[in-house]
Design a protein around this motif. Structure first.
Motif, PDB file in Angstrom:
ATOM      1  N   LEU A  32     -10.277  -3.999  -1.082  1.00 47.97           N
ATOM      2  CA  LEU A  32     -10.331  -2.540  -1.004  1.00 47.97           C
ATOM      3  C   LEU A  32      -9.121  -1.914  -1.697  1.00 47.97           C
ATOM      4  O   LEU A  32      -9.249  -0.922  -2.437  1.00 47.97           O
ATOM      5  CB  LEU A  32     -10.405  -2.101   0.453  1.00 47.97           C
ATOM      6  N   LEU A  33      -7.934  -2.478  -1.498  1.00 48.85           N
ATOM      7  CA  LEU A  33      -6.739  -1.936  -2.143  1.00 48.85           C
ATOM      8  C   LEU A  33      -6.822  -2.031  -3.654  1.00 48.85           C
ATOM      9  O   LEU A  33      -6.355  -1.131  -4.374  1.00 48.85           O
ATOM     10  CB  LEU A  33      -5.485  -2.658  -1.642  1.00 48.85           C
ATOM     11  N   ASP A  34      -7.374  -3.139  -4.170  1.00 45.14           N
ATOM     12  CA  ASP A  34      -7.516  -3.272  -5.623  1.00 45.14           C
ATOM     13  C   ASP A  34      -8.409  -2.173  -6.183  1.00 45.14           C
ATOM     14  O   ASP A  34      -8.118  -1.601  -7.256  1.00 45.14           O
ATOM     15  CB  ASP A  34      -8.085  -4.653  -5.970  1.00 45.14           C
ATOM     16  N   TYR A  35      -9.499  -1.895  -5.492  1.00 41.04           N
ATOM     17  CA  TYR A  35     -10.408  -0.813  -5.913  1.00 41.04           C
ATOM     18  C   TYR A  35      -9.665   0.525  -5.928  1.00 41.04           C
ATOM     19  O   TYR A  35      -9.736   1.281  -6.909  1.00 41.04           O
ATOM     20  CB  TYR A  35     -11.592  -0.769  -4.952  1.00 41.04           C
ATOM     21  N   LEU A  36      -8.949   0.821  -4.846  1.00 41.80           N
ATOM     22  CA  LEU A  36      -8.259   2.098  -4.743  1.00 41.80           C
ATOM     23  C   LEU A  36      -7.102   2.195  -5.729  1.00 41.80           C
ATOM     24  O   LEU A  36      -6.882   3.246  -6.351  1.00 41.80           O
ATOM     25  CB  LEU A  36      -7.751   2.302  -3.315  1.00 41.80           C
ATOM     26  N   GLY A  37      -6.367   1.107  -5.879  1.00 43.23           N
ATOM     27  CA  GLY A  37      -5.242   1.114  -6.811  1.00 43.23           C
ATOM     28  C   GLY A  37      -5.686   1.408  -8.233  1.00 43.23           C
ATOM     29  O   GLY A  37      -5.066   2.222  -8.942  1.00 43.23           O
ATOM     30  N   LEU A  38      -6.760   0.764  -8.680  1.00 47.04           N
ATOM     31  CA  LEU A  38      -7.277   1.001 -10.024  1.00 47.04           C
ATOM     32  C   LEU A  38      -7.752   2.441 -10.171  1.00 47.04           C
ATOM     33  O   LEU A  38      -7.481   3.108 -11.187  1.00 47.04           O
ATOM     34  CB  LEU A  38      -8.421   0.033 -10.314  1.00 47.04           C
ATOM     35  N   ALA A  39      -8.444   2.951  -9.147  1.00 41.52           N
ATOM     36  CA  ALA A  39      -8.972   4.314  -9.215  1.00 41.52           C
ATOM     37  C   ALA A  39      -7.851   5.340  -9.341  1.00 41.52           C
ATOM     38  O   ALA A  39      -7.924   6.266 -10.175  1.00 41.52           O
ATOM     39  CB  ALA A  39      -9.815   4.602  -7.977  1.00 41.52           C
ATOM     40  N   TYR A  40      -6.799   5.201  -8.534  1.00 44.83           N
ATOM     41  CA  TYR A  40      -5.718   6.185  -8.582  1.00 44.83           C
ATOM     42  C   TYR A  40      -4.825   6.002  -9.802  1.00 44.83           C
ATOM     43  O   TYR A  40      -4.268   6.981 -10.325  1.00 44.83           O
ATOM     44  CB  TYR A  40      -4.911   6.148  -7.283  1.00 44.83           C
ATOM     45  N   PRO A  57      -3.751 -13.478   6.843  1.00 45.13           N
ATOM     46  CA  PRO A  57      -4.236 -13.383   5.468  1.00 45.13           C
ATOM     47  C   PRO A  57      -3.476 -12.306   4.701  1.00 45.13           C
ATOM     48  O   PRO A  57      -2.836 -11.431   5.310  1.00 45.13           O
ATOM     49  CB  PRO A  57      -5.713 -13.006   5.650  1.00 45.13           C
ATOM     50  N   PRO A  58      -3.499 -12.345   3.365  1.00 48.74           N
ATOM     51  CA  PRO A  58      -2.760 -11.348   2.575  1.00 48.74           C
ATOM     52  C   PRO A  58      -3.242  -9.935   2.871  1.00 48.74           C
ATOM     53  O   PRO A  58      -4.430  -9.634   2.778  1.00 48.74           O
ATOM     54  CB  PRO A  58      -3.072 -11.751   1.124  1.00 48.74           C
ATOM     55  N   ARG A  59      -2.302  -9.074   3.244  1.00 50.41           N
ATOM     56  CA  ARG A  59      -2.604  -7.678   3.528  1.00 50.41           C
ATOM     57  C   ARG A  59      -1.429  -6.836   3.053  1.00 50.41           C
ATOM     58  O   ARG A  59      -0.317  -7.351   2.910  1.00 50.41           O
ATOM     59  CB  ARG A  59      -2.844  -7.436   5.033  1.00 50.41           C
ATOM     60  N   ALA A  60      -1.678  -5.579   2.816  1.00 47.58           N
ATOM     61  CA  ALA A  60      -0.595  -4.715   2.344  1.00 47.58           C
ATOM     62  C   ALA A  60      -0.906  -3.271   2.679  1.00 47.58           C
ATOM     63  O   ALA A  60      -2.047  -2.897   2.981  1.00 47.58           O
ATOM     64  CB  ALA A  60      -0.397  -4.869   0.834  1.00 47.58           C
ATOM     65  N   ASN A  61       0.143  -2.456   2.639  1.00 49.23           N
ATOM     66  CA  ASN A  61       0.016  -1.012   2.623  1.00 49.23           C
ATOM     67  C   ASN A  61       0.175  -0.558   1.169  1.00 49.23           C
ATOM     68  O   ASN A  61       0.992  -1.111   0.430  1.00 49.23           O
ATOM     69  CB  ASN A  61       1.100  -0.357   3.477  1.00 49.23           C
ATOM     70  N   LEU A  62      -0.603   0.422   0.780  1.00 48.40           N
ATOM     71  CA  LEU A  62      -0.541   0.959  -0.576  1.00 48.40           C
ATOM     72  C   LEU A  62      -0.260   2.450  -0.498  1.00 48.40           C
ATOM     73  O   LEU A  62      -0.982   3.190   0.184  1.00 48.40           O
ATOM     74  CB  LEU A  62      -1.870   0.719  -1.305  1.00 48.40           C
ATOM     75  N   VAL A  63       0.799   2.896  -1.176  1.00 53.64           N
ATOM     76  CA  VAL A  63       1.121   4.313  -1.241  1.00 53.64           C
ATOM     77  C   VAL A  63       0.885   4.787  -2.671  1.00 53.64           C
ATOM     78  O   VAL A  63       1.443   4.227  -3.619  1.00 53.64           O
ATOM     79  CB  VAL A  63       2.580   4.587  -0.832  1.00 53.64           C
ATOM     80  N   VAL A  64       0.030   5.791  -2.814  1.00 52.47           N
ATOM     81  CA  VAL A  64      -0.224   6.387  -4.125  1.00 52.47           C
ATOM     82  C   VAL A  64       0.306   7.817  -4.091  1.00 52.47           C
ATOM     83  O   VAL A  64       0.110   8.540  -3.113  1.00 52.47           O
ATOM     84  CB  VAL A  64      -1.730   6.359  -4.478  1.00 52.47           C
ATOM     85  N   SER A  65       1.010   8.216  -5.154  1.00 49.85           N
ATOM     86  CA  SER A  65       1.698   9.501  -5.152  1.00 49.85           C
ATOM     87  C   SER A  65       1.354  10.295  -6.402  1.00 49.85           C
ATOM     88  O   SER A  65       1.319   9.759  -7.512  1.00 49.85           O
ATOM     89  CB  SER A  65       3.220   9.307  -5.097  1.00 49.85           C
TER      90      SER A  65
END
Length: 447
Positions: A32-40, A57-65
């Motif tokens: 899900l983060l990969d999808y959102l990261g590419l979109a933003y 499992p690998p997890r992260a927080n993603l901040v888009v600004s």
């Protein structure tokens, strides 16, 4: 910029792509983060990843600004609760992550909690609706006590320029100012399992009782029926007390009211030579479950009218065996002023009286109840968009509030979550977009 379709239609199309990508808190959120990261990134926003550091499992927080100094931070968690019994997802034909559009709604796991908000945020920016002084945090592990948001704050992932945090949760497009506290705990009983009894049972001599309840969010337990509590009073179960009870299992999660529990038992006369078996002390287990059920009823008198439901709630979401112990996975939703430490001390004392050796363990940190006091201008601006009640469930707003941020809760979607057949109204995205724009403008005006 995509102006070829209305905002609610664009958000719905995005949501149909998000539901199959999402995962529960025990799985990786990177798809899900990969999808959102590419979109933003394609929209020109800057990205910052904050990995979760643990053995999971690998997890992260993603901040888009959109800005180097945002005044408003929208926060939307990426994880869902587990699907539970998949056969109950009727509209999705047993596939909760295969979304279905029907009767103006999108049905699927996470549709309201919390992928609908994520879809709306992206749709709004694709239509150029977001002001410049904004940022969005897509967090991990919200459903396990807001752990992702806590790690994000500790890692310095929230810009100091933020004046308002908008926690995106299903609120029927109303702004919520407070929430109950959340105390997750495990009660571990060490004396309910007797091991090493001589003899064994053939499979065809083992009988099964399946007790069915009704799922609901553990913050609103009266909307469901707890199968564990139902089990405690069921005459059919009490009548097998003379049998050998081999197992009692409820494979739920603490923040859901469990939909079913299964007992396996056999008659002493059906024992055959060879091997060994374990036994559950059913009488003690039922006594304790009845005590918990009665205690949950007594808590209905401990109320704060700012919340709906107003009372303190106690849920047992699962009963699982760990080594030679039985673990009751519980949560307590508390109102301001409630002394949960004394309550849990009394509960542990009663557990030891009924069960023998017992202890309480806290798998995740607790979240306190919070209520935000805002300036009169906020109430003037929000008007009828303000909810009269605080949330009965916890959100990440508590994490930000206790760290000094002004945090409100708002978003499209309904409260029919943490259960099967979750859905969101497509029409709700239009009002949701207007609500998020109002909140963004107000937060920017504080600078």
């Amino acid at each position: 910029m995509d102006l070829s379709r209305p905002i609610h239609d664009l958000a719905a199309r995005i949501l149909l792509e998000l539901i199959p990508l999402a995962a529960d808190s025990l799985e990786s959120n990177y798809p899900l983060l990969d999808y959102l990261g590419l979109a933003y990134k394609e929209l020109g926003w800057s990205l910052a990843h904050y990995p979760v550091h643990d053995d999971g499992p690998p997890r992260a927080n993603l901040v888009v600004s959109k800005s180097a100094a945002p005044a408003v931070l929208f926060v939307a968690h990426t994880d869902t609760v587990p699907a539970g019994e998949k056969t109950l997802w009727g509209r999705n034909r047993g596939k909760p992550r295969a979304p279905v559009v029907e009767n103006g709604h999108i049905w699927g796991l996470g549709a309201s909690d919390n992928l609908g908000s994520i879809a709306l945020l992206l749709a709004m920016e694709r239509q150029g609706m977001f002001p410049d002084d904004t940022a969005i945090a897509f967090t991990a592990d919200e459903e396990t006590g807001g752990l992702g948001a806590k790690q994000l704050v500790e890692a310095g992932g929230v810009p100091s320029t933020v004046e308002l945090v908008v926690v995106c949760e299903p609120t029927n497009n109303l702004v919520v100012l407070g929430e109950k506290g959340y105390i997750p705990f495990d009660l571990i009983a060490s004396d309910l399992i007797e091991t090493g009894h001589v003899g064994s049972f053939h499979d065809d001599s083992i009988h099964t009782i399946l007790v069915r309840g009704q799922e609901s969010h553990s913050a609103r337990p009266r909307e469901g029926s707890n199968a564990l509590f139902d089990l405690a009073w069921l005459e059919e179960v009490q009548e097998i007390d003379g049998d050998v009870v081999l197992s009692v299992a409820c494979a739920g999660v603490r923040n859901k009211v469990p939909a079913h529990v299964q007992i396996c038992h056999g008659s002493e006369g059906d024992l055959v030579a060879g091997g060994t078996h374990d036994r559950i002390k059913l009488d003690k287990l039922l006594d304790f479950l009845r005590y918990l059920d009665e205690t949950s009823e007594e808590l209905r008198s401990v109320v704060d009218s700012r919340f709906l439901p107003p009372e303190v709630t106690l849920n047992v979401g699962a009963l699982k065996r760990f080594e030679n112990k039985l673990v009751f996975a519980c949560d307590l939703r508390v109102i301001p002023g409630f002394d949960h430490e004394s309550f849990l001390a009394d509960l542990l004392e009663q557990a030891r009286r009924i069960l023998g050796t017992a202890e309480i363990r806290y798998p995740y940190p607790s979240l306190p109840p919070v209520w935000q006091e805002l300036e009169p201008e906020f109430f003037d601006k929000m008007g009828e968009k303000l909810d009269s009640y605080g949330k009965s469930a916890y959100t990440e707003a508590a994490v930000f509030a206790i760290n000094g941020f002004t945090a409100v809760i708002a978003g499209p979607g309904n409260l029919h979550v943490h259960r099967h057949d979750e859905s969101i109204s497509i029409a709700a995205f239009k009002d949701g977009a207007e609500l998020y724009m109002d909140l963004a403008r107000y937060g920017i005006s504080l600078v």
